[in-house]
Scaffold this motif. Structure first.
Motif, mmCIF file in Angstrom:
data_model
loop_
_atom_site.group_PDB
_atom_site.id
_atom_site.type_symbol
_atom_site.label_atom_id
_atom_site.label_comp_id
_atom_site.label_asym_id
_atom_site.label_seq_id
_atom_site.Cartn_x
_atom_site.Cartn_y
_atom_site.Cartn_z
ATOM 1 N N UNK A 2 0.828 -1.192 0.000
ATOM 2 C CA UNK A 2 0.000 0.000 0.000
ATOM 3 C C UNK A 2 0.868 1.250 0.000
ATOM 4 N N UNK A 3 0.569 2.157 -0.929
ATOM 5 C CA UNK A 3 1.294 3.425 -1.043
ATOM 6 C C UNK A 3 0.328 4.571 -0.756
ATOM 7 N N UNK A 4 0.732 5.432 0.142
ATOM 8 C CA UNK A 4 -0.038 6.629 0.469
ATOM 9 C C UNK A 4 0.631 7.821 -0.190
ATOM 10 N N UNK A 5 -0.100 8.501 -1.068
ATOM 11 C CA UNK A 5 0.436 9.676 -1.766
ATOM 12 C C UNK A 5 -0.154 10.916 -1.118
ATOM 13 N N UNK A 21 -0.299 1.973 -9.782
ATOM 14 C CA UNK A 21 -1.375 0.973 -9.808
ATOM 15 C C UNK A 21 -1.146 -0.036 -10.930
ATOM 16 N N UNK A 22 -0.656 0.469 -12.060
ATOM 17 C CA UNK A 22 -0.367 -0.396 -13.206
ATOM 18 C C UNK A 22 0.732 -1.395 -12.866
ATOM 19 N N UNK A 23 1.628 -1.036 -11.950
ATOM 20 C CA UNK A 23 2.723 -1.922 -11.539
ATOM 21 C C UNK A 23 2.323 -2.853 -10.401
ATOM 22 N N UNK A 24 1.075 -2.756 -9.963
ATOM 23 C CA UNK A 24 0.589 -3.679 -8.944
ATOM 24 C C UNK A 24 0.535 -3.124 -7.529
ATOM 25 N N UNK A 25 0.852 -1.837 -7.362
ATOM 26 C CA UNK A 25 0.758 -1.231 -6.038
ATOM 27 C C UNK A 25 -0.670 -0.772 -5.775
ATOM 28 N N UNK A 26 -1.013 -0.700 -4.491
ATOM 29 C CA UNK A 26 -2.330 -0.220 -4.064
ATOM 30 C C UNK A 26 -2.165 1.208 -3.553
ATOM 31 N N UNK A 27 -2.594 2.179 -4.347
ATOM 32 C CA UNK A 27 -2.350 3.587 -4.034
ATOM 33 C C UNK A 27 -3.593 4.290 -3.492
ATOM 34 N N UNK A 44 4.395 2.429 2.098
ATOM 35 C CA UNK A 44 5.207 3.484 1.484
ATOM 36 C C UNK A 44 4.422 4.782 1.511
ATOM 37 N N UNK A 45 5.110 5.884 1.825
ATOM 38 C CA UNK A 45 4.484 7.206 1.782
ATOM 39 C C UNK A 45 5.277 8.097 0.838
ATOM 40 N N UNK A 46 4.592 8.656 -0.154
ATOM 41 C CA UNK A 46 5.179 9.668 -1.024
ATOM 42 C C UNK A 46 4.667 11.005 -0.506
ATOM 43 N N UNK A 47 5.540 11.761 0.135
ATOM 44 C CA UNK A 47 5.127 12.913 0.930
ATOM 45 C C UNK A 47 5.601 14.225 0.332
ATOM 46 N N UNK A 48 4.658 15.039 -0.068
ATOM 47 C CA UNK A 48 4.971 16.381 -0.544
ATOM 48 C C UNK A 48 5.263 17.275 0.660
ATOM 49 N N UNK A 49 6.386 17.994 0.610
ATOM 50 C CA UNK A 49 6.782 18.830 1.755
ATOM 51 C C UNK A 49 6.361 20.285 1.609
ATOM 52 N N UNK A 50 5.703 20.624 0.519
ATOM 53 C CA UNK A 50 5.340 22.038 0.303
ATOM 54 C C UNK A 50 3.834 22.259 0.299
ATOM 55 N N UNK A 51 3.125 21.492 1.131
ATOM 56 C CA UNK A 51 1.699 21.749 1.323
ATOM 57 C C UNK A 51 1.582 22.890 2.335
ATOM 58 N N UNK A 52 1.045 23.996 1.915
ATOM 59 C CA UNK A 52 1.046 25.223 2.723
ATOM 60 C C UNK A 52 0.405 25.019 4.091
ATOM 61 N N UNK A 53 1.098 25.493 5.117
ATOM 62 C CA UNK A 53 0.559 25.499 6.475
ATOM 63 C C UNK A 53 0.483 24.145 7.149
ATOM 64 N N UNK A 54 1.177 23.126 6.614
ATOM 65 C CA UNK A 54 1.089 21.781 7.193
ATOM 66 C C UNK A 54 2.461 21.290 7.682
ATOM 67 N N UNK A 55 2.466 20.733 8.889
ATOM 68 C CA UNK A 55 3.673 20.166 9.484
ATOM 69 C C UNK A 55 3.698 18.668 9.203
ATOM 70 N N UNK A 56 4.686 18.246 8.411
ATOM 71 C CA UNK A 56 4.723 16.833 8.014
ATOM 72 C C UNK A 56 5.524 15.946 8.981
ATOM 73 N N UNK A 57 6.182 16.543 9.976
ATOM 74 C CA UNK A 57 6.993 15.742 10.909
ATOM 75 C C UNK A 57 6.182 14.714 11.713
#
Length: 296
Positions: A2-5, A21-27, A44-57
């Protein structure tokens, strides 16, 4: 897997998800860190770090065991150094090629799988095989031959020795590749070389093999064969098998092989084949399969 985007650029998130998804991952696509914190299980997490006003830590802290790849707009301490120190796995700079992101995902999934395998074997060796009661207590010289009717018994003594001496093991199997010449180039003088299947070689080949292995740290496993005729070679004959090993469930092949090696001196082939529930021809075929030479 499972991948969280976590990405608020919807087109980018959908493009990544479609390819994965085409490669078999569950996104699953999520546009905010706050929403992502409600997720419980993810690989797996694909994490954008430039979402305004959000602390990703907090997300990095919650999913410390997951693979976290940062998707960043530029490189500096805030986008790379500090998040990696907090537990993120890697980063990729936007805009990026999807194939490069996939390469990173495959790299880290292979790395995680390898970590789990190492952890399993480490636990297995430490808890199942490393036992001070089955240590080599005599002074030895190399090459060393250890003989027993139980492969696991020999393995235990070798692993105990390597553990006590703090040596890594360079493993070879003559069952897999009977041409011992193939091993000579890969013999290491910095590691303990452990070779199983020595009993599959003929007497002449054994003598030749031992001459070429002189002065190298090598232990040879000899399962059930008579080796007394070999001269000037240190040998250990383990006759008393630990009771816990005798209670292990053997595979059919292991049982047949062990039985042949253990009782071929006590019974003629006619009686031995009868006790194993097979014909003499089948017994001969088993000897050939296991590399067990008929004693004269």
């Amino acid at each position: 897997m499972k991948i969280l985007i976590v990405e608020n650029e919807i087109y980018l998130a959908q493009s990544i998800a479609t390819k994965l998804n085409h490669l078999g991952f569950d996104c699953e696509n999520i546009s905010s860190v706050k929403e992502a914190l409600n997720i419980q299980l993810v690989d797996i997490i694909l994490l954008s770090t430039n979402i305004a006003g959000e602390d990703f830590y907090p997300l990095i802290e919650k999913f410390q065991n997951a693979i976290i790849i940062l998707m960043i707009p530029y490189v500096n301490d805030d986008t790379v150094t500090f998040p990696l120190q907090a537990g993120a796995s890697d980063y990729i700079v936007k805009p990026f090629m999807i194939d490069e992101l996939i390469r990173k995902i495959k790299h880290f999934t292979s790395y995680k799988r390898l970590q789990k395998e190492i952890s399993f074997y480490k636990d297995y060796f430490c808890n199942s095989l490393i036992n001070p009661n089955y240590a080599i207590n005599t002074k030895i010289s190399f090459p060393l031959i250890i003989k027993s009717v139980s492969q696991k018994t020999i393995d235990t003594y070798v692993i105990n020795y390597a553990f006590v001496k703090k040596l890594s093991i360079n493993f070879h199997s003559l069952y897999k590749t009977p041409k011992f010449q193939d091993y000579l180039k890969s013999i290491s003088k910095q590691q303990l070389n452990y070779i199983i299947g020595f009993e599959t070689l003929t007497k002449d080949k054994r003598e030749e093999f031992l001459k070429k292995l002189k002065n190298a740290p090598i232990i040879l496993s000899c399962l059930g064969e008579e080796i007394e005729s070999l001269s000037n070679v240190h040998q250990i004959n383990i006759k008393n098998i630990p009771q816990s090993f005798e209670e292990d469930i053997l595979s059919v092949d292991e049982y047949v092989k062990t039985t042949i090696l253990k009782f071929e001196d006590k019974y003629p082939d006619t009686e031995l084949s009868k006790k194993l529930g097979m014909s003499r021809k089948s017994l001969w075929e088993k000897r050939k399969k296991y590399g067990i030479a008929k004693k004269k």
